[in-house]
Scaffold this active site. Structure first.
Site, PDB file in Angstrom:
ATOM      1  N   HIS A 195       0.818  -1.214   0.000  1.00 32.98           N
ATOM      2  CA  HIS A 195       0.000   0.000   0.000  1.00 32.98           C
ATOM      3  C   HIS A 195       0.846   1.257   0.000  1.00 32.98           C
ATOM      4  O   HIS A 195       0.414   2.299  -0.485  1.00 32.98           O
ATOM      5  CB  HIS A 195      -1.018  -0.044   1.135  1.00 32.98           C
ATOM      6  CG  HIS A 195      -2.136  -0.972   0.789  1.00 32.98           C
ATOM      7  ND1 HIS A 195      -2.177  -2.267   1.209  1.00 32.98           N
ATOM      8  CD2 HIS A 195      -3.199  -0.797  -0.034  1.00 32.98           C
ATOM      9  CE1 HIS A 195      -3.234  -2.853   0.692  1.00 32.98           C
ATOM     10  NE2 HIS A 195      -3.878  -1.986  -0.067  1.00 32.98           N
ATOM     11  N   GLU A 438     -10.728 -11.289  -4.903  1.00 32.29           N
ATOM     12  CA  GLU A 438      -9.308 -11.205  -4.561  1.00 32.29           C
ATOM     13  C   GLU A 438      -8.809 -12.420  -3.783  1.00 32.29           C
ATOM     14  O   GLU A 438      -7.677 -12.429  -3.326  1.00 32.29           O
ATOM     15  CB  GLU A 438      -8.966  -9.884  -3.871  1.00 32.29           C
ATOM     16  CG  GLU A 438      -9.890  -9.438  -2.785  1.00 32.29           C
ATOM     17  CD  GLU A 438      -9.571  -8.034  -2.248  1.00 32.29           C
ATOM     18  OE1 GLU A 438      -8.604  -7.395  -2.698  1.00 32.29           O
ATOM     19  OE2 GLU A 438     -10.287  -7.594  -1.350  1.00 32.29           O
ATOM     20  N   ASP A 462      -4.183  -8.564  -4.332  1.00 35.00           N
ATOM     21  CA  ASP A 462      -4.371  -9.658  -3.385  1.00 35.00           C
ATOM     22  C   ASP A 462      -4.550 -10.997  -4.086  1.00 35.00           C
ATOM     23  O   ASP A 462      -4.010 -12.008  -3.644  1.00 35.00           O
ATOM     24  CB  ASP A 462      -5.582  -9.378  -2.493  1.00 35.00           C
ATOM     25  CG  ASP A 462      -5.195  -8.426  -1.387  1.00 35.00           C
ATOM     26  OD1 ASP A 462      -4.135  -8.648  -0.780  1.00 35.00           O
ATOM     27  OD2 ASP A 462      -5.919  -7.452  -1.146  1.00 35.00           O
ATOM     28  N   CYS A 509      -9.273  -3.654 -10.427  1.00 35.90           N
ATOM     29  CA  CYS A 509      -8.743  -2.456  -9.773  1.00 35.90           C
ATOM     30  C   CYS A 509      -7.380  -2.689  -9.128  1.00 35.90           C
ATOM     31  O   CYS A 509      -6.915  -1.882  -8.344  1.00 35.90           O
ATOM     32  CB  CYS A 509      -9.739  -1.907  -8.761  1.00 35.90           C
ATOM     33  SG  CYS A 509     -10.165  -3.075  -7.473  1.00 35.90           S
TER      34      CYS A 509
HETATM   35  C1  PEP Z   1      -6.278  -5.438  -4.666  1.00 32.52           C
HETATM   36  O1  PEP Z   1      -6.096  -6.270  -3.781  1.00 32.52           O
HETATM   37  O2  PEP Z   1      -5.914  -5.625  -5.863  1.00 32.52           O
HETATM   38  C2  PEP Z   1      -6.913  -4.147  -4.371  1.00 32.52           C
HETATM   39  C3  PEP Z   1      -7.224  -3.314  -5.333  1.00 32.52           C
HETATM   40  O3  PEP Z   1      -7.132  -3.832  -3.055  1.00 32.52           O
HETATM   41  P1  PEP Z   1      -5.947  -3.387  -2.063  1.00 32.52           P
HETATM   42  O4  PEP Z   1      -4.722  -3.096  -2.899  1.00 32.52           O
HETATM   43  O5  PEP Z   1      -6.430  -2.179  -1.333  1.00 32.52           O
HETATM   44  O6  PEP Z   1      -5.778  -4.563  -1.178  1.00 32.52           O
HETATM   45 MG    MG Z   2      -7.077  -6.054  -1.899  1.00 35.81          MG
END
Ligand code: PEP
Ligand code: MG
Length: 576
Positions: A195, A438, A462, A509
């Site tokens: 993140h 995910e 994920d 995403c």
């Molecule tokens: C993902 O896991 O691809 C996602 C978009 O959520 P995050 O990166 O916030 O876990």
């Molecule tokens: Mg995620």
């Protein structure tokens, strides 16, 4: 452009956020915490206040300890053990207590006095080991002070535009960086889908992570250069490197400017297929940037960031305000709000969420945490629902792995609707609901999930870590966690098929959406919507307008049959 020359003092790491930066080094260190000394009336309350702060500090350290032993090994993690021992030292605690009870000093001043006494005594010792522990005592001392002062971690103390070098930055550390002062980030830990890297990209700060720890020995003020796209770092670079980087920077800026000219047009392939290009955001400021960069909506609002910068959960009214502000910034454009996804690398100490979990990414994360704390989820859902009265909002659940979880979450949504109705509050009774795909479990049951939701959004960050059995923040397994692994691509394919068979749209995403070269594979797999950091939107739209779905489908079929992610990468990236 001429290839970047090799020279001594060059390191290869993981490309975490694109762009070139050349600037002096600042080691990641926090500014001193300032305190005021005063006399107190009620000594017992003051002593309690200190006890609570120490307790909270212990929780934070325990969390760091479990994370550190997974990430960087037990030897480094032992440092945090030493911090815990210090906080439990009866002699030290007795001294603080005496300052509070006998001298009626406030807790901050009493604590600071004892920390200084201990560090001074260690400094005078012959014992080299104890001398080295001074930094630890200072560190743990300031942690307790910060908690006592009830404030957030202090700002990074940076005066000149610099490149921040360190072992790791937490997502909240990164979120606080000022892109005018921090021109680049160079860390020894981390990965492209952590993140912190995601935030760096949203802020437009070039970053290279997973760099050799030798970089930590570079002096403050020495100039370093980094290429956040190629994942390379140069210490005191030679003239030829600087020229090549300068050229690369110019090409990059020209391309960006070119792409932005058409950023506000819809993205349609040459054979007429419309692909929706949305933004991933975490704040009102990001929403403004997203609109400016041509986003057609928000495909993922990471609501965790509302909770991260706090000392208690945001109230319904506070959340409502943020969701409304974001929705207003977007005007008529749609907004997908993901419910709180705490856990993994997003730890929120005051929620006590994932304390003492050996594998936080496999623990009580995302929807699991929210279902254990239904009141927290309900507060959030009420705020989302109230914001939906006047805006185009959808809700999305993270980390779903069973139908039971989805149904439980939807039942809390229904309860929230019933409550709001009783209270005479307005909301969108047909609020569309989606799940993030995910976990491999969600892919396996995607046909069932699809019957109970309005859309899917594939979280490849994920999904890759869970399919490939690799921690997404561990640089040592970065090649395996790649979303271009054929195993992950096959999961995307299965999800799209299940979604389309049930007539729902399927978005994506994860960070792979920002890699423009990969867009033909994703579109060839049938993805309807791509959601990415705002900076990548214009180039992504440009690439989409240059391809056809038929060619993309052929490419996707070839990609699915490769033997590794690197082979898939060879298909879309020119050699060299
Ligand atoms: C993902 O896991 O691809 C996602 C978009 O959520 P995050 O990166 O916030 O876990
Ligand atoms: Mg995620």
């Amino acid at each position: 452009i001429s290839p970047l020359p090799d020279n001594p003092g060059q390191f290869t790491g993981i490309a975490a956020s694109p762009g070139i930066a050349i600037a002096p080094v600042v080691h990641y260190q926090l500014a001193p915490v300032s305190i005021t000394e005063y006399h107190i009336e009620n000594v017992e309350i003051e002593w309690q206040r200190l006890q609570h702060a120490i307790q909270r500090a212990k929780q934070e350290i325990t969390m760091l300890l479990s994370h550190a032993s997974v990430q960087i090994g037990d030897a480094e993690a032992a440092i945090f053990d030493a911090h815990l021992l210090f906080l439990a030292d009866p002699v030290m605690l007795d001294s603080v207590r005496r300052y509070i009870i006998e001298d009626r000093l406030n807790a901050e001043a009493a604590w600071q006095a004892v920390v200084e006494e201990v560090t001074n005594s260690y400094r005078q010792l012959e014992d080299a080991y104890l001398k080295e522990r001074v930094d630890d005592v200072v560190d743990v001392g300031r942690r307790v002070l910060r908690i006592l002062l009830g404030n957030l971690p202090t700002e990074l103390h940076i005066l000149e535009p610099s490149i921040v070098v360190g072992t790791d930055l937490t997502p909240s550390d990164t979120a606080r960086l000022d892109p005018r002062k921090v021109l680049g980030i160079c860390m020894t830990a981390g990965s492209a889908t952590s993140h912190s890297a995601i935030i760096a990209r949203t802020l437009g700060i070039p970053a290279v992570v997973g760099v050799d720890s030798q970089v930590l020995t570079v002096e403050n003020g020495a100039v370093i250069a980094l290429d956040g796209e190629g994942g390379r770092v140069w210490i005191e670079p030679e003239g030829s490197v600087l020229t090549a980087l300068e050229n690369k920077r110019q090409v990059w800026q020209t391309n960006q400017a070119e792409a932005r000219k058409k950023a506000h047009q819809p993205a349609t392939t040459r054979d007429g297929q419309r692909i929706h290009v949305f933004a991933n955001i975490g704040s009102v400021a990001d929403a403004k940037a997203a609109v400016g960069y041509g986003a057609e909506g928000v495909g993922l609002l990471r609501t965790e960031f509302l909770y991260l910068e706090q000392i208690k959960p945001p109230t319904e009214e506070e959340q409502l305000q943020v969701y409304q502000d974001i929705a207003q910034t977007l005007g008529e454009l749609p907004l997908i709000i993901r419910t709180l996804d705490v856990g993994g690398d997003k730890q929120i100490p005051y929620l006590g969420s994932t304390l003492q979990e050996t594998n936080p990414f496999l623990g009580v994360r995302g929807i699991r945490f929210c279902l254990e704390h239904p009141y927290l989820l309900k507060t959030q859902l009420r705020a989302i629902l109230r914001a939906s009265a006047k805006h185009h909002i959808k809700v999305m659940w993270p980390m779903i792995s069973t139908l039971t979880e989805l149904r439980a979450a939807k039942s809390i949504l229904n309860q929230s609707m019933a409550e709001l109705k009783k209270d005479g509050m307005e909301f969108d009774a047909k609020l569309p609901v989606g799940v993030m795909i995910e976990t491999p479990a969600a892919v396996a049951i995607a046909d069932h999930l699809a019957k109970e939701v309005d859309f899917f959004s594939i979280g490849t960050n994920d999904l890759s870590q869970y399919v490939m059995a690799c921690d997404r923040t561990n640089p040592k397994v970065a090649n395996l966690t790649d979303a271009l692994q054929p195993a992950v691509l096959r999961m995307i394919q299965q999800t799209v098929e299940a979604g389309h068979a049930a007539n729902i749209w399927v978005g994506l995403c994860g960070e792979i959406a920002a890699e423009t070269a990969v867009a033909p594979i994703l579109i060839g797999l049938g993805i309807d919507e791509l959601s990415t950091n705002p900076q990548a939107i214009a180039p992504l739209k440009q690439v989409i307008s240059q391809l056809t779905t038929t060619e993309s489908q052929v490419l996707a079929r070839v990609a699915l049959n490769q033997d590794s992610a690197s082979r898939v990468r060879e298909l879309v990236y020119p050699i060299g």
